[in-house]
Design an enzyme around this catalytic site. Structure first.
Site, short mmCIF file in Angstrom:
data_model
loop_
_atom_site.label_atom_id
_atom_site.label_comp_id
_atom_site.label_asym_id
_atom_site.label_seq_id
_atom_site.Cartn_x
_atom_site.Cartn_y
_atom_site.Cartn_z
N CYS A 146 51.89 49.51 78.11
CA CYS A 146 52.90 48.55 78.58
C CYS A 146 54.25 48.76 77.91
CB CYS A 146 52.44 47.12 78.32
SG CYS A 146 50.84 46.76 79.02
N HIS A 185 58.49 42.98 79.72
CA HIS A 185 57.33 43.55 80.40
C HIS A 185 56.61 42.41 81.11
CE1 HIS A 185 53.45 45.05 81.27
NE2 HIS A 185 52.86 44.42 80.26
N ASN A 189 50.80 42.84 86.94
CA ASN A 189 51.21 43.59 85.75
C ASN A 189 51.16 45.08 86.08
OD1 ASN A 189 51.09 45.04 83.29
ND2 ASN A 189 50.17 43.32 82.21
N1 ACO Z 1 38.31 34.23 88.06
C1 ACO Z 1 37.55 33.19 87.72
N2 ACO Z 1 37.01 33.05 86.50
C2 ACO Z 1 37.28 34.01 85.59
C3 ACO Z 1 38.08 35.12 85.88
C4 ACO Z 1 38.60 35.21 87.17
N3 ACO Z 1 39.40 36.24 87.57
N4 ACO Z 1 38.18 35.89 84.77
C5 ACO Z 1 37.46 35.27 83.81
N5 ACO Z 1 36.93 34.15 84.31
C6 ACO Z 1 36.08 33.18 83.64
C7 ACO Z 1 35.45 33.72 82.39
O1 ACO Z 1 34.29 34.46 82.72
C8 ACO Z 1 35.14 32.45 81.62
O2 ACO Z 1 33.95 31.91 82.12
P1 ACO Z 1 32.89 31.21 81.12
O3 ACO Z 1 33.65 30.07 80.49
O4 ACO Z 1 31.81 30.79 82.05
O5 ACO Z 1 32.49 32.26 80.16
C9 ACO Z 1 36.26 31.50 82.05
O6 ACO Z 1 36.87 32.09 83.21
C10 ACO Z 1 37.34 31.30 81.00
O7 ACO Z 1 37.64 32.54 80.47
P2 ACO Z 1 38.66 32.63 79.30
O8 ACO Z 1 38.74 34.05 78.88
O9 ACO Z 1 38.36 31.57 78.31
O10 ACO Z 1 39.98 32.21 80.06
P3 ACO Z 1 41.40 32.12 79.48
O11 ACO Z 1 41.91 30.77 79.73
O12 ACO Z 1 41.52 32.67 78.10
O13 ACO Z 1 42.23 33.09 80.44
C11 ACO Z 1 43.15 35.29 80.54
C12 ACO Z 1 41.89 34.46 80.52
C13 ACO Z 1 43.96 34.93 81.80
C14 ACO Z 1 42.80 36.77 80.59
C15 ACO Z 1 43.96 34.92 79.28
O14 ACO Z 1 43.20 35.11 78.12
C16 ACO Z 1 45.22 35.70 79.18
O15 ACO Z 1 46.19 35.42 79.86
N6 ACO Z 1 45.26 36.70 78.27
C17 ACO Z 1 46.35 37.61 78.20
C18 ACO Z 1 45.92 38.83 78.88
C19 ACO Z 1 47.03 39.55 79.54
O16 ACO Z 1 48.01 39.04 79.99
N7 ACO Z 1 46.85 40.81 79.65
C20 ACO Z 1 47.82 41.60 80.31
C21 ACO Z 1 47.66 42.97 79.85
S1 ACO Z 1 48.27 43.15 78.24
C22 ACO Z 1 49.88 43.16 78.38
O17 ACO Z 1 50.41 43.54 79.37
C23 ACO Z 1 50.60 42.63 77.27
#
Ligand code: ACO
Length: 330
Positions: free
Chosen positions: A112, A257, A287
């Site tokens: 990224c 980004h 992204n």
């Molecule tokens: N649809 C539905 N449910 C989902 C999905 C989906 N696409 N993905 C995960 N879940 C579920 C999980 O399995 C979990 O279920 P469980 O509670 O039964 O185990 C539940 O949703 C909650 O998952 P969490 O990981 O607790 O959800 P969170 O609120 O943390 O959100 C997310 C997840 C969106 C990935 C968040 O952590 C985030 O925004 N992280 C940053 C990641 C990011 O932006 N990465 C980009 C790449 S890196 C960069 O560019 C900098």
């Protein structure tokens, strides 16, 4: 002398993939994706379209704006985590596609943060007087490498395909251009956001076992990424502003980004910079890793949000972890 942007362009594939389209492939919903990431749709390539092809389209748009032809270029920098091949890199493929002279072509692999690292290299070469017209490209084909089943849903809903490019040329020190760039890495977090296979740590004959375990798909510790990203984005903006003797209030536009709308919103809040001064297009493109900053910059230019004399901060964080920022006077 330092580097200034003579042209910027972008290209995204035609195929729009909505959250509803993804919900037909995996157990997810439009509301889950919008609430967690802000993303409504993204673009996916048609099979075979690939990273160097999109990079070429973006490069041609940037060259048109700069008023240069491929034979005017004297160096290529290509940032991507999704190259057409393991080797050679996309830089040489782009040199061939454009029909440039046998100029140097360098591939950047800082995910990224690739566009910021590439910009630092281009600026340094121009400051040294080594090159005068550098093509910098960030392009990604994420869709071919995603696990589009429920197993991969946490990552699959975030990423999209696209390309952005810039032509960089020399400018007087007190004229428009890159004022400073800061770069960082912290490899102890390499496995928080990574893709293990293809790997050269084990013989290729063992690859089928690794593929059966899904280790050829990207893996992400979403919460850790979120935590580090929000902190490092803010630090990087402040660090680069301090280097150039400016404050948050002096910034006309932040071009971050496009990781995730929640990350950009949180960064804006922590910096105290209102949404009108932060470019966000992750809603439409997802992204796109190394392509996201030049795509966002290109759109901001087209929309008239960037004007001569403006102070811009380009800032990124991503897999590695790596992060960095550039202060740019337009
Ligand atoms: N649809 C539905 N449910 C989902 C999905 C989906 N696409 N993905 C995960 N879940 C579920 C999980 O399995 C979990 O279920 P469980 O509670 O039964 O185990 C539940 O949703 C909650 O998952 P969490 O990981 O607790 O959800 P969170 O609120 O943390 O959100 C997310 C997840 C969106 C990935 C968040 O952590 C985030 O925004 N992280 C940053 C990641 C990011 O932006 N990465 C980009 C790449 S890196 C960069 O560019 C900098």
């Amino acid at each position: 002398m330092h580097a200034k942007f003579a042209g910027v362009g972008h290209f995204v594939p035609e195929r729009v993939v909505t959250n509803h389209d993804l919900a037909s492939l995996m157990d997810t919903t439009d509301s889950w994706i919008v609430e967690r990431t802000g993303i409504s749709e993204r673009r996916f390539v048609r099979e075979g379209q690939g990273t160097s092809e999109m990079g070429e389209q973006a490069a041609r748009a940037a060259m048109k704006m700069a008023g240069v032809t491929p034979s005017d270029l004297d160096f290529i920098i290509f940032a991507t985590l999704s190259p057409d091949y393991m080797f050679p890199g996309c830089g040489v493929l782009l040199q061939n596609r454009l029909g440039c002279a046998t100029i140097g072509a360098l591939d950047v692999r800082t995910q990224c943060t690739g566009f910021i690292y590439g910009l630092a290299v281009a600026d340094a070469f121009i400051r040294m007087g080594m090159y005068k017209r550098i093509l910098l490209v960030g392009a990604e084909t994420q869709s071919m490498g995603l696990d589009l089943t429920t197993r991969g849903r946490d990552i699959a809903v975030i990423f999209g395909d696209g390309a952005g490019a810039a032509v960089l040329v020399p400018s007087e020190d007190d004229g428009p251009g890159v004022m400073e760039t800061i770069l960082h890495s912290e490899g102890s977090h390499a496995k928080e956001l990574w893709m293990e296979v293809p790997t050269c740590l084990v013989p290729t004959t063992r690859t089928p076992e690794l593929v059966a375990e899904g280790r050829h798909f990207p893996q992400m510790n979403g919460r850790e990424v979120f935590r580090h990203a929000t902190r490092r984005f803010v630090e990087a903006v402040d660090e680069v502003l301090e280097r150039v003797g400016k404050t948050r209030d002096d910034v006309d536009l932040i071009v971050p980004h496009q990781a995730n709308k929640r990350i950009s919103d949180a960064v804006g809040e922590r910096l105290g910079i209102p949404p009108a001064r932060i470019v966000q297009n992750v809603q439409r493109f997802g992204n796109t890793t190394a392509a996201s900053i030049p795509i966002a910059l290109s759109e901001a230019l087209q929309e008239g949000r960037v004007q001569p004399g403006h102070l811009l901060v380009l800032v990124a964080f991503g897999s590695g972890f790596t992060w960095g920022a550039s202060a740019v006077r337009w």
